[in-house]
Design a protein around this motif. Structure first.
Motif, mmCIF file in Angstrom:
data_model
loop_
_atom_site.group_PDB
_atom_site.id
_atom_site.type_symbol
_atom_site.label_atom_id
_atom_site.label_comp_id
_atom_site.label_asym_id
_atom_site.label_seq_id
_atom_site.Cartn_x
_atom_site.Cartn_y
_atom_site.Cartn_z
ATOM 1 N N GLN A 44 56.820 -44.441 2.083
ATOM 2 C CA GLN A 44 55.595 -44.546 2.625
ATOM 3 C C GLN A 44 54.904 -45.443 2.187
ATOM 4 O O GLN A 44 54.052 -46.197 2.985
ATOM 5 N N VAL A 86 56.689 -44.058 7.112
ATOM 6 C CA VAL A 86 55.209 -43.585 6.656
ATOM 7 C C VAL A 86 55.130 -42.071 6.542
ATOM 8 O O VAL A 86 54.510 -41.544 5.810
ATOM 9 N N TYR A 133 48.221 -43.141 3.433
ATOM 10 C CA TYR A 133 49.275 -42.219 4.119
ATOM 11 C C TYR A 133 49.038 -40.641 3.242
ATOM 12 O O TYR A 133 49.415 -39.753 3.848
ATOM 13 N N PHE A 192 43.439 -46.331 6.830
ATOM 14 C CA PHE A 192 44.866 -47.313 7.071
ATOM 15 C C PHE A 192 44.327 -48.731 6.479
ATOM 16 O O PHE A 192 44.680 -49.405 5.585
ATOM 17 N N ALA A 212 52.259 -36.118 9.497
ATOM 18 C CA ALA A 212 53.335 -36.847 8.859
ATOM 19 C C ALA A 212 54.402 -36.327 9.758
ATOM 20 O O ALA A 212 55.491 -37.064 10.003
ATOM 21 N N SER A 258 53.938 -48.736 4.671
ATOM 22 C CA SER A 258 52.399 -48.903 5.003
ATOM 23 C C SER A 258 52.186 -50.445 4.622
ATOM 24 O O SER A 258 51.216 -51.152 5.668
#
Length: 415
Positions: free
Chosen positions: A342, A333, A383, A375, A391, A346
């Motif tokens: 990502q 992610v 993300y 999320f 990150a 996710s």
């Protein structure tokens, strides 16, 4: 004593054979055209009637010319097509025997390896091999004993014809079934195809391997690395077939090594997002963005695969958690260099969060209330709300969720 009608038929046959024997390339090509047009689809009795019970005499001439000229592509397509009429004839098993006795299988296999021959010639050769394999188990064994699996696998990799590759796949699949003596040889031959550069060959090999799972029994451990390796393919159809094969393989003893390898792909070595290219060499101030490195493509495919496998089996999902899959997914992610990593990570992470409360608690603690809410609201795009620092923390392996998950899982079991 033969009748006048029979004598006339025999005379016509002898005239036809003499015409063939004295003819050169152009004339023989014309004879083959007429033979194919007039006899395609005929049965053995019909061919014998056409040749006054002497069809084998013409087949012998065809096979003799094949032995002498196949390396030079002299009317090869028409010649193979004509031989195929004999081999495909209903009740024509004796034609098949006669063809095998002159070394027909070896010739057909050698044709596949001659680079200067046309793809259509090679495809016709594969079709004749298929006719032979369709005749039964002992004929499949004969092809395999003639190093047929290796020749077919090599042609699958090198062929430029999608149709020819599909024909090879069908033949290899046929050799892999109802052929217990050599089915493992076929299976290993298909494994050897996976690291090749032809994405079409990879796709077909993966499909055939999946279809053979029920007949091979236990899967050799040597399959694990090549299957995980094809996840770095940029071709989605190859990735799809790889995931479908993984779904079949997790039911076998290779599952622990397979899942372990899959989770390991989620945390590839850190790489820079930018690299120098030719333009950069001329102008040091100009950077050009390179295509995603293969490790990142593989990471994205692995992230997608673990989600698919987890949803298929709760037992597999729990084993993945023990292998620290949550940690690996969070690393993916945080990979700002590859959006696909990502996104797929996710989506897979969402399943673990919704299915296992202790995972949800751990992720919520790690992300913080605001980011965690993003999320939960939109797992496919949340993300994009991360700042570079967040990150970087995820992608650099600084945050390790495994201890927290183990502690929360233990606490949940006690409750």
């Amino acid at each position: 004593m033969t009748s006048v009608k029979e004598q006339e038929a025999i005379r016509k046959l002898m005239v036809f054979l003499q015409e063939w024997d004295s003819a050169r390339k152009v004339a023989r090509s014309r004879i083959l055209d007429n033979f194919i047009k007039s006899n395609d689809g005929k049965t053995e009795p019909e061919l014998e009637l056409e040749f006054s019970q002497g069809a084998s005499l013409f087949l012998a001439r065809l096979t003799a010319w094949l032995r002498m000229t196949y390396m030079y592509s002299t009317c090869l397509y028409k010649l193979l097509k004509s031989i195929g009429i004999f081999l495909s004839a209903a009740s024509g098993r004796r034609y098949l025997t006669e063809f095998l006795e002159i070394g027909g299988v070896l010739i057909l296999l050698e044709i596949l390896g001659l680079n200067h021959l046309k793809e259509e010639d090679k495809r016709e050769s594969v079709k004749l091999l298929q006719l032979i394999a369709d005749a039964g188990r002992k004929y499949k064994e004969f092809i395999c004993e003639s190093y047929g699996v290796r020749s077919l696998a090599e042609f699958l990799v090198t062929s430029n014809s999608a149709e020819a590759q599909e024909d090879v796949q069908v033949l290899l699949d046929s050799l892999g079934h109802s052929n217990p003596k050599y089915q493992n040889q076929v299976y290993k031959g298909l494994i050897a195809v996976l690291p090749c550069a032809s994405h079409r060959a990879q796709q077909l090999a993966l499909q055939t391997l999946r279809g053979m799972q029920d007949v091979v029994g236990e899967v050799p451990s040597v399959l694990v690395e090549p299957v995980l390796g094809v996840l770095c393919s940029v071709h989605l159809e190859v990735q799809y077939e790889a995931v479908q094969l993984l779904k079949a393989l997790v039911a076998h003893e290779v599952r622990p090594s397979l899942l372990k390898g899959l989770v390991a792909l989620l945390t590839p070595p850190r790489k820079k997002a930018f690299t120098f290219c030719n333009e950069t060499a001329k102008d040091p101030t100009a950077l050009c963005l390179r295509e995603p490195v293969l490790e990142y493509i593989q990471q994205a495919a692995a992230a997608k695969a673990v989600g698919v496998l987890a949803k298929e089996s709760a037992e597999v999902a729990e084993e993945l958690i023990q292998l620290k899959v949550v940690h690996g997914l969070m690393v993916a992610v945080g990979n700002l260099d590859h959006v696909a990593s990502q996104r797929h990570a996710s989506i897979s992470l969402e399943y673990f969060v919704h299915t296992f409360p202790f995972v949800e608690e751990c992720i919520k603690k790690a992300l913080g209330h605001t980011l965690f809410q993003h999320f939960m609201d939109s797992p496919e795009t949340w993300y994009t709300k991360m700042d570079p620092v967040q990150a970087e923390e995820l992608a650099s392996n600084i945050v390790d969720f495994s201890r927290d998950i183990a502690r929360m899982q233990s606490r949940g079991e006690q409750e």
